[in-house]
Design a protein around this motif. Structure first.
Motif, short mmCIF file in Angstrom:
data_model
loop_
_atom_site.label_atom_id
_atom_site.label_comp_id
_atom_site.label_asym_id
_atom_site.label_seq_id
_atom_site.Cartn_x
_atom_site.Cartn_y
_atom_site.Cartn_z
N VAL A 153 2.78 17.79 4.26
CA VAL A 153 2.32 17.64 4.97
C VAL A 153 1.40 15.96 4.83
O VAL A 153 1.11 15.25 5.52
N THR A 154 1.37 15.71 3.58
CA THR A 154 0.31 14.84 2.83
C THR A 154 1.44 13.22 3.00
O THR A 154 0.89 11.97 3.39
N ALA A 155 2.45 13.84 3.02
CA ALA A 155 3.35 12.61 2.46
C ALA A 155 4.23 12.35 3.84
O ALA A 155 4.76 10.85 3.95
N ALA A 156 3.69 12.76 4.63
CA ALA A 156 3.62 12.05 6.60
C ALA A 156 3.18 11.62 6.88
O ALA A 156 2.68 10.64 7.86
N LEU A 157 1.91 11.51 5.82
CA LEU A 157 0.52 10.77 6.43
C LEU A 157 0.54 9.04 6.05
O LEU A 157 1.95 8.38 5.56
N PRO A 158 -0.11 7.98 6.48
CA PRO A 158 0.42 6.67 7.25
C PRO A 158 0.12 6.11 5.76
O PRO A 158 -1.12 7.34 4.48
N ILE A 159 0.11 4.91 5.04
CA ILE A 159 -0.50 3.87 4.67
C ILE A 159 -1.52 3.29 4.78
O ILE A 159 -1.32 3.10 5.83
N LEU A 160 -2.81 3.29 3.82
CA LEU A 160 -3.80 2.45 4.47
C LEU A 160 -4.23 1.11 3.29
O LEU A 160 -4.58 1.64 1.73
N VAL A 161 -4.32 0.03 4.14
CA VAL A 161 -4.09 -1.02 4.12
C VAL A 161 -5.69 -1.99 3.35
O VAL A 161 -5.55 -1.55 5.28
N GLY A 162 -6.64 -2.25 2.82
CA GLY A 162 -7.84 -3.15 3.14
C GLY A 162 -7.26 -4.37 2.89
O GLY A 162 -6.67 -5.03 2.08
N ILE A 163 -7.13 -5.59 4.47
CA ILE A 163 -7.24 -7.15 4.35
C ILE A 163 -8.73 -7.50 4.11
O ILE A 163 -9.19 -7.22 4.83
N ASP A 164 -8.55 -8.88 3.95
CA ASP A 164 -9.78 -8.92 3.40
C ASP A 164 -9.39 -10.65 3.94
O ASP A 164 -10.89 -11.48 3.95
N GLY A 165 -8.70 -11.66 4.36
CA GLY A 165 -8.39 -12.46 4.97
C GLY A 165 -7.85 -13.51 3.89
O GLY A 165 -7.87 -14.37 4.56
N THR A 166 -7.54 -13.20 3.17
CA THR A 166 -7.74 -14.44 1.56
C THR A 166 -6.74 -14.35 0.89
O THR A 166 -5.62 -13.50 1.01
N GLU A 167 -5.80 -15.03 0.38
CA GLU A 167 -4.93 -14.82 -0.04
C GLU A 167 -4.52 -14.51 -1.47
O GLU A 167 -3.67 -13.27 -2.09
#
Length: 294
Positions: A153-167
């Motif tokens: 069940v949980t293995a089908a969930l998406p990956i979440l990534v936090g983006i701050d706009g920097t290199e």
């Protein structure tokens, strides 16, 4: 990518706790996905290092307990990944585990630790090292919590990534897309564009201009990844909220959160290191902290 890097192992710390074994299951899955070895490590030392007054009998007992924990960890890894091609090695050290992991970090693909736990000799172990390794390791670090995301069940969930706009967030994006691609799931790209007080008066025109600017920043951050990872479906999330709260809310429907180790930008001046530290402490799903550019 060199063969040495491709073959670098995933190194998981084990302490005999339930959360520690969840970390092992996650690490085994990760190693299998990337076709690299899994190395399991446990330490007989407490947080302060080896006990100088320990007798030979105590030292021998501690090592035997360490070997027992590793045997159980190997069984957990084999249960999580049935592929016989997965290479598993084990190691008992008498050195403080955090120092040992940080020292080994340049030569491994990833470090995996539980968020908390008690060692084989009832000493606090994993809980005291997750903060140290996420701050000082030279490779990505994944901290596993109460949900290991190794079930169907949980293995089908998406990956979440936090983006701050920097290199500094680019390596985290790279890692998140690669994880989503290999796990054959979608990716949620979240950009929290303000953490200022909602009481601050801003005109409607001002908010529209700011939002348009932040949308452009998010689009620019993701540019090129769609072409490189066409199989990964991306959902963009742009929110006016504090980054930690936004990521924690979205993480309830994710199998893994990926963030950079530090950075500034779209998080409105908040150090991403603080965001990563808060997620490591509070999220239920695994949190991967990826070292940014220097």
């Amino acid at each position: 990518m060199t063969d040495r890097i491709r073959r670098a192992p995933v190194l998981a710390a084990v302490d005999g706790s339930i959360v520690g074994f969840r970390a092992v299951a996650w690490a085994a899955t990760e190693a299998a996905l990337f076709g690299c070895p899994l190395h399991l490590l446990t330490s007989t030392a407490g947080a302060g290092g080896p006990q100088p007054a320990a007798t030979d009998a105590v030292v021998r007992w501690l090592r035997e307990e360490g070997e027992r924990v590793l045997a159980e960890a190997s069984r957990v890894a084999r249960t999580a990944v049935t592929d016989p091609a997965l290479e598993i090695s084990t190691e008992v050290t008498d050195q403080p585990v955090a120092e040992h992991l940080i020292r080994r970090s340049p030569e491994v693909r990833m470090l995996v630790v539980g968020s908390r736990g008690l060692g084989a000799v009832r000493r606090g172990l994993l809980g005291s090292v997750s903060s140290a390794v996420t701050r000082h390791a030279h490779c990505p670090v994944t901290v596993v919590h109460t949900v290991s995301a190794t079930d169907a069940v949980t293995a089908a969930l998406p990956i979440l990534v936090g983006i701050d706009g920097t290199e500094n967030s680019v390596p985290a994006l790279e890692a998140a897309f690669e994880e989503a691609s290999r796990r054959r799931v979608g990716l949620v790209a979240l950009h929290a564009w303000s953490d200022i007080s909602s009481r601050l008066e801003v005109t409607v025109e001002g908010w529209t201009e700011i939002r348009t600017s932040e949308e452009a920043l998010l689009a620019e951050s993701l540019a090129g990844f769609a072409e490189r990872y066409p199989q990964v479906e991306v959902r963009r999330v742009l929110v006016y909220h504090r980054p930690v709260r936004s990521l924690l809310d979205e993480a309830e429907n994710a199998q893994l959160v990926v963030v950079g180790s530090r950075g500034r930008g779209g998080f409105a001046g908040m150090l991403l290191g603080s965001t990563a530290a808060a997620l490591v402490q509070s999220a239920d799903c695994p949190v991967m902290v990826v070292r940014g550019t220097e």
